[in-house]
Design an enzyme around this catalytic site. Structure first.
Site, short mmCIF file in Angstrom:
data_model
loop_
_atom_site.label_atom_id
_atom_site.label_comp_id
_atom_site.label_asym_id
_atom_site.label_seq_id
_atom_site.Cartn_x
_atom_site.Cartn_y
_atom_site.Cartn_z
N LYS A 109 -41.09 -39.14 -15.97
CA LYS A 109 -41.08 -40.46 -16.59
C LYS A 109 -39.65 -40.86 -16.96
CE LYS A 109 -45.79 -39.68 -17.99
NZ LYS A 109 -46.69 -38.97 -18.90
N GLN A 160 -46.99 -37.34 -25.14
CA GLN A 160 -47.55 -36.55 -24.04
C GLN A 160 -48.69 -35.67 -24.55
OE1 GLN A 160 -46.46 -36.83 -20.71
NE2 GLN A 160 -48.31 -35.63 -20.34
N ASP A 170 -49.45 -46.48 -23.04
CA ASP A 170 -50.42 -45.61 -22.37
C ASP A 170 -51.82 -46.24 -22.39
OD1 ASP A 170 -50.03 -43.29 -21.02
OD2 ASP A 170 -49.96 -41.99 -22.79
#
Ligand code: NAP
Length: 295
Positions: free
Chosen positions: A54, A98, A121
């Site tokens: 990312k 994450q 997200d």
């Protein structure tokens, strides 16, 4: 029949060109650089790879990337404090924590703490709720990537029998909701299978479009599908290492047998994976753009 390969790598490249243009425009017209903060707790090797990818993608596109690596034993309160700081940091438009988090941390509490306007997200319940009722929101990256793969390869979902295997909150359920929406990339008739489904083959054989996200190799084999199906394999399973020490990845679908019957299929790697990252980049740029509107 041997299937057309739907390349996520190529489609993601196409989307990156569009994103680059948007970023250049934001910088030129508004002096605004989109910023993404990625928070990694602990040292899980797979998570480290995902966060690294990312960061690299941000750097390639001109998105400001702030990588925060925290020790495995960080207290939940300290993590929440950091999220609060990121919520108030004007250089950061998107926040990604994450997953999975270590067991002593309540994942739900952490995800709820992210400002929904920075939830790139798409996991915050505000965004999940908006997605379900079809309002504009940040769509979760992997399901959104699945939709883009289909539409950009000319696969029509309208009126199609879509069968999804796997009902997780991050893949199966959102894909179901997006496919159901009354709009061009939706309008499908959707069936969602899981471990309690009586006869998975009965459903997979009926599918015009089959989306598999179970976390187990060979969940779907050639004898479980019909000729002409379009298959999106979301799975990523590490089944060993090459002699150079690189991970050997396979999906949840038995590629060799299924591709003989399918009209089109995504490979692993190079299918859904690159799409997930590029959709995250797209959401980060959208978050920056939204900020202009909210000013
Ligand atoms: P998950 O949370 O473990 O959920 C798996 C789902 O599959 C569950 O609903 C489970 O059913 C169902 N399932 C498992 N085995 C099954 C079987 N044999 N038959 C029918 N259903 C079965 O997994 P996830 O987070 O959704 O991830 C799924 C896969 O996608 C993993 O390989 C993951 O690595 C991959 N993934 C890839 C990306 C990407 O960017 N490419 C992103 C996210 C995930 P129950 O609910 O009944 O237990």
């Amino acid at each position: 029949m041997s299937a057309k390969i739907i390349s996520g790598t190529e489609i993601a490249k196409e989307i990156r060109v569009e994103i680059k243009q948007e970023i250049a425009e934001l910088k030129e017209k508004h002096g605004l650089t989109p910023g993404l903060a990625t928070v990694l707790v602990g040292d899980d090797p797979a998570s480290r790879v995902y966060v690294g990818q990312k960061d690299k993608s941000c750097n390639n596109l001109g998105i400001y990337s702030k990588m925060i690596n925290l020790p495995e034993d960080i207290a939940e309160e300290d993590l929440l404090k950091l999220i609060d700081e990121l919520n108030n940091d004007s250089s950061i438009h998107g926040i990604l924590v994450q997953l999975p988090l270590p067991e002593h941390i309540n994942e739900t509490r952490v995800l709820y703490a992210i400002d929904p306007n920075k939830d790139v997200d798409g996991f915050h319940p505000v965004n999940v709720g908006k997605m379900v009722i079809g309002e504009k929101c940040f769509l979760p990256c992997t399901p959104h990537g699945v939709l883009e793969l289909l539409s950009r390869s000319g696969v029509k979902t309208e009126g199609a029998e879509v069968v999804i295997v796997g009902r997780s909150n991050i893949v199966g359920k959102p894909v179901l909701n997006l496919m159901l929406q009354k709009r061009p990339a939706g309008n499908a008739t959707v069936t969602l299978c899981h471990t309690r489904t009586k006869d998975i083959s009965f459903h997979t054989k009926r599918a015009d479009i089959l989306i598999v996200a179970t976390g187990h190799p060979k969940t779907v084999t050639g004898d479980m599908v019909s000729e002409g199906v379009v298959v999106i394999d979301v799975g990523v399973n590490r089944i060993g290492k090459t002699s150079e020490g690189k991970a050997i990845l396979v999906g949840d679908v038995e590629f060799d047998s299924v591709k003989e019957k399918a009209a089109a299929i995504t490979p692993v790697p190079g299918g859904v994976g690159p799409m997930t990252i590029v959709m995250l980049m797209k959401n980060t740029v959208e978050a920056a753009r939204n900020k202009l509107v909210r000013k």
